[in-house]
Motif scaffolding. Sequence first.
Motif, PDB file in Angstrom:
ATOM      1  N   PRO A  70       0.616  -1.318  -0.112  1.00  0.00           N
ATOM      2  CA  PRO A  70       0.329  -0.035   0.428  1.00  0.00           C
ATOM      3  C   PRO A  70       0.733   1.517   0.295  1.00  0.00           C
ATOM      4  O   PRO A  70       1.926   1.507   0.909  1.00  0.00           O
ATOM      5  CB  PRO A  70      -0.992  -0.240   1.655  1.00  0.00           C
ATOM      6  CG  PRO A  70      -0.330  -1.226   1.912  1.00  0.00           C
ATOM      7  CD  PRO A  70       0.611  -2.123   1.161  1.00  0.00           C
ATOM      8  N   HIS A  71       0.420   1.709  -0.365  1.00  0.00           N
ATOM      9  CA  HIS A  71       1.331   3.686  -0.694  1.00  0.00           C
ATOM     10  C   HIS A  71       0.510   4.606  -1.849  1.00  0.00           C
ATOM     11  O   HIS A  71      -0.537   4.499  -2.519  1.00  0.00           O
ATOM     12  CB  HIS A  71       2.474   3.337  -1.303  1.00  0.00           C
ATOM     13  CG  HIS A  71       2.100   3.045  -3.589  1.00  0.00           C
ATOM     14  ND1 HIS A  71       2.138   1.584  -3.933  1.00  0.00           N
ATOM     15  CD2 HIS A  71       2.006   3.868  -4.145  1.00  0.00           C
ATOM     16  CE1 HIS A  71       1.511   2.029  -4.377  1.00  0.00           C
ATOM     17  NE2 HIS A  71       2.155   3.100  -5.233  1.00  0.00           N
ATOM     18  N   LEU A 123      -7.730   1.051  -1.402  1.00  0.00           N
ATOM     19  CA  LEU A 123      -7.288   0.290  -0.325  1.00  0.00           C
ATOM     20  C   LEU A 123      -7.261  -0.778   0.797  1.00  0.00           C
ATOM     21  O   LEU A 123      -7.536  -1.183   1.636  1.00  0.00           O
ATOM     22  CB  LEU A 123      -6.402   1.850  -0.303  1.00  0.00           C
ATOM     23  CG  LEU A 123      -4.618   1.878  -0.127  1.00  0.00           C
ATOM     24  CD1 LEU A 123      -3.998   3.413   0.317  1.00  0.00           C
ATOM     25  CD2 LEU A 123      -3.676   0.663   0.352  1.00  0.00           C
ATOM     26  N   ALA A 124      -9.533   0.329   0.546  1.00  0.00           N
ATOM     27  CA  ALA A 124     -10.356  -0.346   1.487  1.00  0.00           C
ATOM     28  C   ALA A 124     -10.296  -1.490   1.428  1.00  0.00           C
ATOM     29  O   ALA A 124      -9.879  -2.691   1.834  1.00  0.00           O
ATOM     30  CB  ALA A 124     -11.069   0.812   1.810  1.00  0.00           C
ATOM     31  N   ARG A 125     -10.380  -2.035   0.327  1.00  0.00           N
ATOM     32  CA  ARG A 125     -10.859  -2.960  -0.464  1.00  0.00           C
ATOM     33  C   ARG A 125      -9.514  -3.907   0.074  1.00  0.00           C
ATOM     34  O   ARG A 125      -9.905  -6.072   1.039  1.00  0.00           O
ATOM     35  CB  ARG A 125     -11.273  -2.978  -2.002  1.00  0.00           C
ATOM     36  CG  ARG A 125     -12.501  -3.415  -1.701  1.00  0.00           C
ATOM     37  CD  ARG A 125     -13.191  -3.851  -3.257  1.00  0.00           C
ATOM     38  NE  ARG A 125     -11.721  -2.994  -4.774  1.00  0.00           N
ATOM     39  CZ  ARG A 125     -12.357  -2.247  -4.743  1.00  0.00           C
ATOM     40  NH1 ARG A 125     -13.724  -1.397  -4.467  1.00  0.00           N
ATOM     41  NH2 ARG A 125     -11.899  -0.984  -5.862  1.00  0.00           N
ATOM     42  N   PHE A 126      -8.329  -3.679  -0.021  1.00  0.00           N
ATOM     43  CA  PHE A 126      -7.035  -4.353  -0.327  1.00  0.00           C
ATOM     44  C   PHE A 126      -6.428  -4.680   1.145  1.00  0.00           C
ATOM     45  O   PHE A 126      -6.377  -5.712   1.800  1.00  0.00           O
ATOM     46  CB  PHE A 126      -5.949  -3.196  -0.584  1.00  0.00           C
ATOM     47  CG  PHE A 126      -4.721  -4.139  -0.712  1.00  0.00           C
ATOM     48  CD1 PHE A 126      -3.726  -5.352  -1.761  1.00  0.00           C
ATOM     49  CD2 PHE A 126      -3.787  -3.684  -0.019  1.00  0.00           C
ATOM     50  CE1 PHE A 126      -3.130  -6.225  -1.164  1.00  0.00           C
ATOM     51  CE2 PHE A 126      -2.563  -4.523   0.697  1.00  0.00           C
ATOM     52  CZ  PHE A 126      -2.180  -5.720   0.179  1.00  0.00           C
ATOM     53  N   LEU A 162     -15.330   1.141   4.781  1.00  0.00           N
ATOM     54  CA  LEU A 162     -15.142   2.923   4.088  1.00  0.00           C
ATOM     55  C   LEU A 162     -15.043   3.851   5.559  1.00  0.00           C
ATOM     56  O   LEU A 162     -14.718   4.974   6.171  1.00  0.00           O
ATOM     57  CB  LEU A 162     -15.204   3.251   3.575  1.00  0.00           C
ATOM     58  CG  LEU A 162     -14.590   3.207   2.049  1.00  0.00           C
ATOM     59  CD1 LEU A 162     -15.375   3.266   0.431  1.00  0.00           C
ATOM     60  CD2 LEU A 162     -13.160   3.629   1.825  1.00  0.00           C
ATOM     61  N   LYS A 163     -16.616   3.492   6.138  1.00  0.00           N
ATOM     62  CA  LYS A 163     -17.068   4.207   7.529  1.00  0.00           C
ATOM     63  C   LYS A 163     -16.283   3.263   8.780  1.00  0.00           C
ATOM     64  O   LYS A 163     -16.987   2.573   9.363  1.00  0.00           O
ATOM     65  CB  LYS A 163     -18.478   4.126   7.117  1.00  0.00           C
ATOM     66  CG  LYS A 163     -18.968   4.609   6.053  1.00  0.00           C
ATOM     67  CD  LYS A 163     -19.373   5.981   6.637  1.00  0.00           C
ATOM     68  CE  LYS A 163     -20.467   6.464   4.983  1.00  0.00           C
ATOM     69  NZ  LYS A 163     -20.747   7.947   5.377  1.00  0.00           N
ATOM     70  N   SER A 164     -15.619   3.562   8.843  1.00  0.00           N
ATOM     71  CA  SER A 164     -14.601   3.680   9.798  1.00  0.00           C
ATOM     72  C   SER A 164     -15.341   3.692  11.133  1.00  0.00           C
ATOM     73  O   SER A 164     -15.690   5.383  11.221  1.00  0.00           O
ATOM     74  CB  SER A 164     -13.215   3.334   9.800  1.00  0.00           C
ATOM     75  OG  SER A 164     -12.686   3.310  11.357  1.00  0.00           O
ATOM     76  N   ARG A 165     -15.587   2.680  12.339  1.00  0.00           N
ATOM     77  CA  ARG A 165     -16.265   3.437  13.726  1.00  0.00           C
ATOM     78  C   ARG A 165     -14.868   3.615  14.629  1.00  0.00           C
ATOM     79  O   ARG A 165     -15.516   4.307  15.428  1.00  0.00           O
ATOM     80  CB  ARG A 165     -17.137   2.605  14.137  1.00  0.00           C
ATOM     81  CG  ARG A 165     -18.696   2.362  13.226  1.00  0.00           C
ATOM     82  CD  ARG A 165     -19.686   2.884  13.731  1.00  0.00           C
ATOM     83  NE  ARG A 165     -20.538   2.652  12.519  1.00  0.00           N
ATOM     84  CZ  ARG A 165     -20.872   3.844  11.726  1.00  0.00           C
ATOM     85  NH1 ARG A 165     -20.235   4.213  11.687  1.00  0.00           N
ATOM     86  NH2 ARG A 165     -21.280   3.549  11.120  1.00  0.00           N
ATOM     87  N   ARG A 166     -14.184   2.947  14.283  1.00  0.00           N
ATOM     88  CA  ARG A 166     -12.958   2.238  15.849  1.00  0.00           C
ATOM     89  C   ARG A 166     -12.577   4.276  16.016  1.00  0.00           C
ATOM     90  O   ARG A 166     -12.367   4.726  17.128  1.00  0.00           O
ATOM     91  CB  ARG A 166     -11.636   2.206  15.122  1.00  0.00           C
ATOM     92  CG  ARG A 166     -11.193   1.649  16.436  1.00  0.00           C
ATOM     93  CD  ARG A 166     -10.184   0.496  15.698  1.00  0.00           C
ATOM     94  NE  ARG A 166      -9.310   0.385  14.980  1.00  0.00           N
ATOM     95  CZ  ARG A 166      -7.616   0.351  15.545  1.00  0.00           C
ATOM     96  NH1 ARG A 166      -7.629  -0.033  16.880  1.00  0.00           N
ATOM     97  NH2 ARG A 166      -6.654   1.476  14.466  1.00  0.00           N
TER      98      ARG A 166
END
Lengths: 637, 210
Positions: free
Chosen positions: B31-32, B113-116, B121-125
């Motif tokens: 990833p980059h 990247l999210a898929r990889f 995509l909607k992160s809850r952390r």
Amino acid sequence: MTAKASADIARAFHKLRVQARKEWQALKDSPKPQIFVGTATCGRAAGALEVRDTFRKLLAEGDIDAILTEVGCMGYCYAEPLVVIAKPGRPPIGYGYVTPGVAERLVKDFLLADDPCLEFALGAMEENELIPSILDQPRFKYETRVLLHHCGSIDPENLNHYIANGGYEALTKALGLSPQQIVEEISRSGLRGRGGAGFPTGRKWQICLAAPETPKYVIGNADEGDPGAFMDRAILESTPHSVLEGMAIAGYVIGAERGYLYVRAEYPLAVARAETAIRQAREAGLLGENILGSGFSFDIEVFCGSGAFVCGEETALISSMEGRPGMPHHRPPFPATRGLWSKPTLINNVKTLALVPHILRRSAQWHASLGTPASPGTAVFALAGKVVNTGLVEVPMGTTLRQLIFEVGGGIAKGKRFKAVQIGGPSGGCLPEGCLDLPIDFDRLSQSGAMMGSGGMVVLDEDDCMVEVARYFLDFTQRESCGKCTPCRLGTKQMLAILEDITRGRGTLADLALLKELAEVVRAASLCGLGKTAPNPVLTTLRYFEDEYIAHVTEGRCPALMCHDLIAYYILPERCERSCDACVGSCAVEAISPNRKRIKVIDQAKCVKCGTCLQSCPPQYSAVVRVSPPSLVPAER
Amino acid sequence: MVRLTIDGKEVQARQGEKVLWAALDNGIYIPHLCAIRGAEEPHAGCRLCFVEIEGRDGLVTACTEPAVGGMVVHTSTERVKRIVATVFELLLASHPVDCAHCLRSGGCELQRLARFLGIKLKSRRFRQLVREFPIDDSHPAILLDPNKCILCHRCIWTCRQRGIGALGYINRGFERRIGTFGDMPLAEVGCEGCEACAQVCPVGALAAKR
């Protein structure tokens, strides 16, 4: 270098020194009384210029024959403005908290009459039979002044004062040695960079000396940005020539002809005094073309930084000098091989550079014998916070925190309890009471989670909330992050949001775990030192004061009674005096009113928690208290 | 040429070539977002290309690490995955995830990247900390929405590379954003509308209006 050339250099310097010593001796032997006023920034902030002008005016009006000299920082910042008066026949006496009124008394009663006004005196500046000396104070048992030796005793704007006290001897000596010999001497001394990381100076010089490309540059880093740290400023304001001399030696060693002194623009006096010193050194042939006839040319220019904290980081500093945004870049290449304008650049903190002349003049062994084997020498700290004697102190490495805070610093102000000490500025950590016997050196501090940093030391007492302290420092680094790399730009912002929630009573235990995880990722993944160290205040407070975090999130309680949203003001009915209305009048929002029994009651809905009532309640009643959590306030009956 | 091992596969790379390019050239994805092949020095700002190298203590960024003969590189150890996931989630938490209305949707590198990485995509952390900068709609060809920007530096590099230099940085810290000299409208700073910036933008911060 031939023996003749060497002798020529020595002769050229000897001429300067004879002249300087003559002037210095004349000052020492003068039959006139002498007044020294400390007019570094610390003194000025407390009113030293008014004091100086009062002396000037009174001396002129009364036609009094005395010598007024401005000196730098004497290190007792808690007692500024400081004045030392040396009258023939008496030991020099130091006076603290001098106001124009006190200055007037000193002129009338001491200079004109012969009453030394001991009620204003801190003590005599040297041992004597008559007046207690400040040297008897515990701090002098621990202090070893190397860098600060001339601070406050010489006129920073007078080159001769510096030369008469051993100044530029090291440069003269260095010009007779080979660069390799000097690097070896510095390596033997064990000197480590005083900017914070403690990289061995000799090794850095060796790398830069070996770098094949030319031209090379020397940079003196005085971009001191830590809140509460003022060592570099004090040195530049009090003995600027020591930095210039160190830079010239560095230039000679690596083969540079240009040096830059990077000072932040917020230090106008340091900039002015450095520029004066550069001009004087040039005029005396100690900087510029063909220094002392040695064939070595080196000149220094002051570069004013625009006040970005990140520019203390060497690659960001260089970027900003090249006219680009002050953003760090990946190392390697290190500046020693590829720095300013992509040329080999030796960049050292000004304290490191100012130590070099002392080492060359005295010897590597002398320096190595100070301090601890792994961290030789002394450390300069700006002691600030809840300690009695704030100010600049210089102690040998290996002195314990307890000695530094309780002996040198005089303990905690107002009889409060020590809670923690924040070392190394926003990149440092908070160490608790259990760490007080830790000897101060680069490695021990790093192991404990704090770091030497540039030398800021903020003492915290029982009234300081450690969560709030962590939030404060993180707020600073977060604002000062350059924004280039993701973890530092966004990670610190997330951490700050969590800390803000905790100090407002909205945090959860899950937040604590997230905070810790984020802190570790930011530390591991950030590009430069700013991001890598920004989590330190959070990590150390989590490590040593976790109970405070837990009290905030599980009970909504701030144990130090500091977090605004988690406290309430309450008037103890049994202590409140019926006939007293002090708090009622003091409350700006009219939240306090007497009940039927004339006991004062705070309307919690109106109260803005300004704390004025607590201040105004007469001490014999002390009826107003802070409580946390606010639910402790009993409902009004 | 040097031989090194990446994820168990022996690959060849030019001496001094950065590990990132050596891996990509051999079909190993790391990833980059900010790396630019041909840039004089790596930007090293996105902090997504972390790898583990045997014999080295910490993680290193593949875009800055020169390939050395005999090097053994691991691109997806637990340590790497944990750090990269956190850094990527930080980007998402400050990115307005409004893909339905975004010109870049479908070609967006954050989506890819999210898929990889297997991250929603909607992160809850993390807390959603989105920025609210004004959108620059002044230019006929280019739309500049600094709120979507992830500060990868690619547009600025490209624009300078073409000798135009219409784009640069404004502010520090969380307020850092791409913008123009003196914060003037993009239409007034000599932007020629070549759309090169929009082509390199990994997200929808710079988009061609056509």
